[in-house]
Motif scaffolding. Sequence first.
Motif, PDB file in Angstrom:
ATOM      1  N   HIS A 119      57.683  80.380  20.527  1.00 18.21           N
ATOM      2  CA  HIS A 119      57.533  78.924  20.470  1.00 18.21           C
ATOM      3  C   HIS A 119      58.613  78.279  19.597  1.00 18.21           C
ATOM      4  O   HIS A 119      58.845  77.072  19.703  1.00 18.21           O
ATOM      5  CB  HIS A 119      56.133  78.540  19.977  1.00 18.21           C
ATOM      6  CG  HIS A 119      55.854  78.844  18.552  1.00 18.21           C
ATOM      7  ND1 HIS A 119      55.697  80.126  18.059  1.00 18.21           N
ATOM      8  CD2 HIS A 119      55.697  78.026  17.470  1.00 18.21           C
ATOM      9  CE1 HIS A 119      55.441  80.088  16.769  1.00 18.21           C
ATOM     10  NE2 HIS A 119      55.440  78.824  16.375  1.00 18.21           N
TER      11      HIS A 119
ATOM     12  N   ASN B 193      62.118  78.490  21.822  1.00 19.94           N
ATOM     13  CA  ASN B 193      62.171  77.521  22.928  1.00 19.94           C
ATOM     14  C   ASN B 193      62.405  76.091  22.472  1.00 19.94           C
ATOM     15  O   ASN B 193      62.570  75.193  23.298  1.00 19.94           O
ATOM     16  CB  ASN B 193      60.860  77.588  23.728  1.00 19.94           C
ATOM     17  CG  ASN B 193      60.729  78.890  24.475  1.00 19.94           C
ATOM     18  OD1 ASN B 193      61.732  79.502  24.865  1.00 19.94           O
ATOM     19  ND2 ASN B 193      59.495  79.340  24.685  1.00 19.94           N
ATOM     20  N   ILE B 194      62.393  75.851  21.166  1.00 20.99           N
ATOM     21  CA  ILE B 194      62.634  74.489  20.676  1.00 20.99           C
ATOM     22  C   ILE B 194      64.123  74.167  20.762  1.00 20.99           C
ATOM     23  O   ILE B 194      64.953  74.936  20.255  1.00 20.99           O
ATOM     24  CB  ILE B 194      62.156  74.334  19.221  1.00 20.99           C
ATOM     25  CG1 ILE B 194      60.628  74.477  19.154  1.00 20.99           C
ATOM     26  CG2 ILE B 194      62.592  72.999  18.625  1.00 20.99           C
ATOM     27  CD1 ILE B 194      60.078  74.495  17.743  1.00 20.99           C
TER      28      ILE B 194
ATOM     29  N   SER C 200      58.473  65.787  18.836  1.00 23.92           N
ATOM     30  CA  SER C 200      58.156  66.800  19.838  1.00 23.92           C
ATOM     31  C   SER C 200      58.305  68.221  19.277  1.00 23.92           C
ATOM     32  O   SER C 200      57.393  69.053  19.455  1.00 23.92           O
ATOM     33  CB  SER C 200      59.035  66.604  21.081  1.00 23.92           C
ATOM     34  OG  SER C 200      58.767  67.600  22.025  1.00 23.92           O
ATOM     35  N   PRO C 201      59.417  68.551  18.575  1.00 24.23           N
ATOM     36  CA  PRO C 201      59.512  69.892  17.990  1.00 24.23           C
ATOM     37  C   PRO C 201      58.409  70.187  16.971  1.00 24.23           C
ATOM     38  O   PRO C 201      57.907  71.313  16.898  1.00 24.23           O
ATOM     39  CB  PRO C 201      60.895  69.879  17.305  1.00 24.23           C
ATOM     40  CG  PRO C 201      61.670  68.863  18.051  1.00 24.23           C
ATOM     41  CD  PRO C 201      60.679  67.807  18.429  1.00 24.23           C
TER      42      PRO C 201
ATOM     43  N   ALA D 284      55.406  71.197  18.829  1.00 22.35           N
ATOM     44  CA  ALA D 284      55.571  72.562  19.348  1.00 22.35           C
ATOM     45  C   ALA D 284      55.389  73.594  18.235  1.00 22.35           C
ATOM     46  O   ALA D 284      54.765  74.641  18.446  1.00 22.35           O
ATOM     47  CB  ALA D 284      56.952  72.704  19.986  1.00 22.35           C
TER      48      ALA D 284
ATOM     49  N   LYS E 104      50.550  70.734  22.445  1.00 26.08           N
ATOM     50  CA  LYS E 104      51.248  70.324  23.666  1.00 26.08           C
ATOM     51  C   LYS E 104      51.698  68.879  23.505  1.00 26.08           C
ATOM     52  O   LYS E 104      50.867  67.987  23.272  1.00 26.08           O
ATOM     53  CB  LYS E 104      50.335  70.452  24.887  1.00 26.08           C
ATOM     54  CG  LYS E 104      51.016  70.029  26.188  1.00 26.08           C
ATOM     55  CD  LYS E 104      50.064  70.130  27.377  1.00 26.08           C
ATOM     56  CE  LYS E 104      50.749  69.629  28.661  1.00 26.08           C
ATOM     57  NZ  LYS E 104      49.810  69.658  29.808  1.00 26.08           N
ATOM     58  N   ALA E 105      53.006  68.656  23.583  1.00 31.53           N
ATOM     59  CA  ALA E 105      53.560  67.308  23.419  1.00 31.53           C
ATOM     60  C   ALA E 105      53.387  66.503  24.703  1.00 31.53           C
ATOM     61  O   ALA E 105      53.765  66.964  25.778  1.00 31.53           O
ATOM     62  CB  ALA E 105      55.043  67.403  23.060  1.00 31.53           C
TER      63      ALA E 105
END
Length: 410
Positions: free
Chosen positions: A14, A17-18, A133-134, A137, A142-143
């Motif tokens: 996780h 993937n940012i 958003s990050p 995450a 969930k954004a």
Amino acid sequence: MSEGLNLKSMVAGHIANIPRSGIRDFFELVQGREGVISLGVGEPDFCTPWHIREAAIYSLEKGQTSYTSNLGAPRLRSAISDYVEDFFGVRYNDADEILVTVGVSEAIDLALRALINPGEEVIYHEPCYVSYSPSIAMALGKAVPVKTYVEDGFSLRAEEIEKVITPQSKVLMLNFPTNPTGATLDPVEMEKIAELSIKHNLIVITDEIYSELRYTEEKHQSIVALPGMRERTILLHGFSKAFAMTGFRLGYACGPAVLIDAMMKIHQYGALCAPITSQAAAVEALENGAPAVEEMRRSYDQRRQFMVRKLNELGLPTCDPGGGFYVFPDIRGTGMTSSEFAKGLLEAENVAAVPGDAFGEAGAGFLRCCYATSFDELREAMTRMGRFLKSIGVEPVAAPCADEVAATES
């Protein structure tokens, strides 16, 4: 290095993937260039007022170099309680409803991690500050973005929020005045959003970092002051913007004791406490900083009016922002993407501004320009931008203000 050791594969999924910050990627292009005028960094060009710096120095002279309470120094929490009551109209108990943090960025992280179970949804509005958003995450949430539009002055409508609410929705994040657009929230919509939050049992995290920097006649209002909201809202605020204290890295969270206690658990095992010197300076800022804040606000207001007028004269429709220190001109008429325009402007004229899509998909076709820099540099930046526009075939014919376009179309 051992053969076969793939460190990249060892990074938590996780986190891997940012995406990198679009601001950081762009400013790596700026590094090392001579003569750049930066409209990019969201930081006051004022030095921290002297009496606040002096409080920090005096604190050191007195030998105050220790830890403080995990929650923050009692005197600072008391000062925050008084300030928030005076400015926002809501009183918090300084014993268990206030947590002093290392900037508002830490407070955002703490609030999300304290609230979110894996997979639960956090609703927020775009364009928005790049870390929202990050941060969601990183909290394994969930954004769920809700787009805002130039036609509405980038304000937020309750009906757009309601469209994305599901049984997994748990948190609504707000930031008005907003980075990067400077948008403020219409009071009628704010009431509707409050009613919606109660109806769907949402916790609201409201980032109020630009609340002192408003340029409308209406006094700033926070959703936390509306009926039924104090018990479901975490108010986040700090000293970086209005008090020009970015390097002090100090923020705070106010909210129901049970939520502040959950945030404090993470804080005490991570940061432990905010720096004591910064906390001493913050007490002085809250108790005696109002005149300096007002002086800086008036200066930003003059620059805001100049930037909006010049950008519209250059042919880039630009909303009149109600707060913050950013303008968000519409560059779609040039036929270029935000990144193409920003890179072209930097290469041709040494002016740095941030591509709008760095703040989410809804920012595509726009540019963030921070006007917290000197008038001389702003004038020169506008001259250079005019030259760049002319070089790509955009004549400096005054465009109607984006607000006027929206009014005509409605």
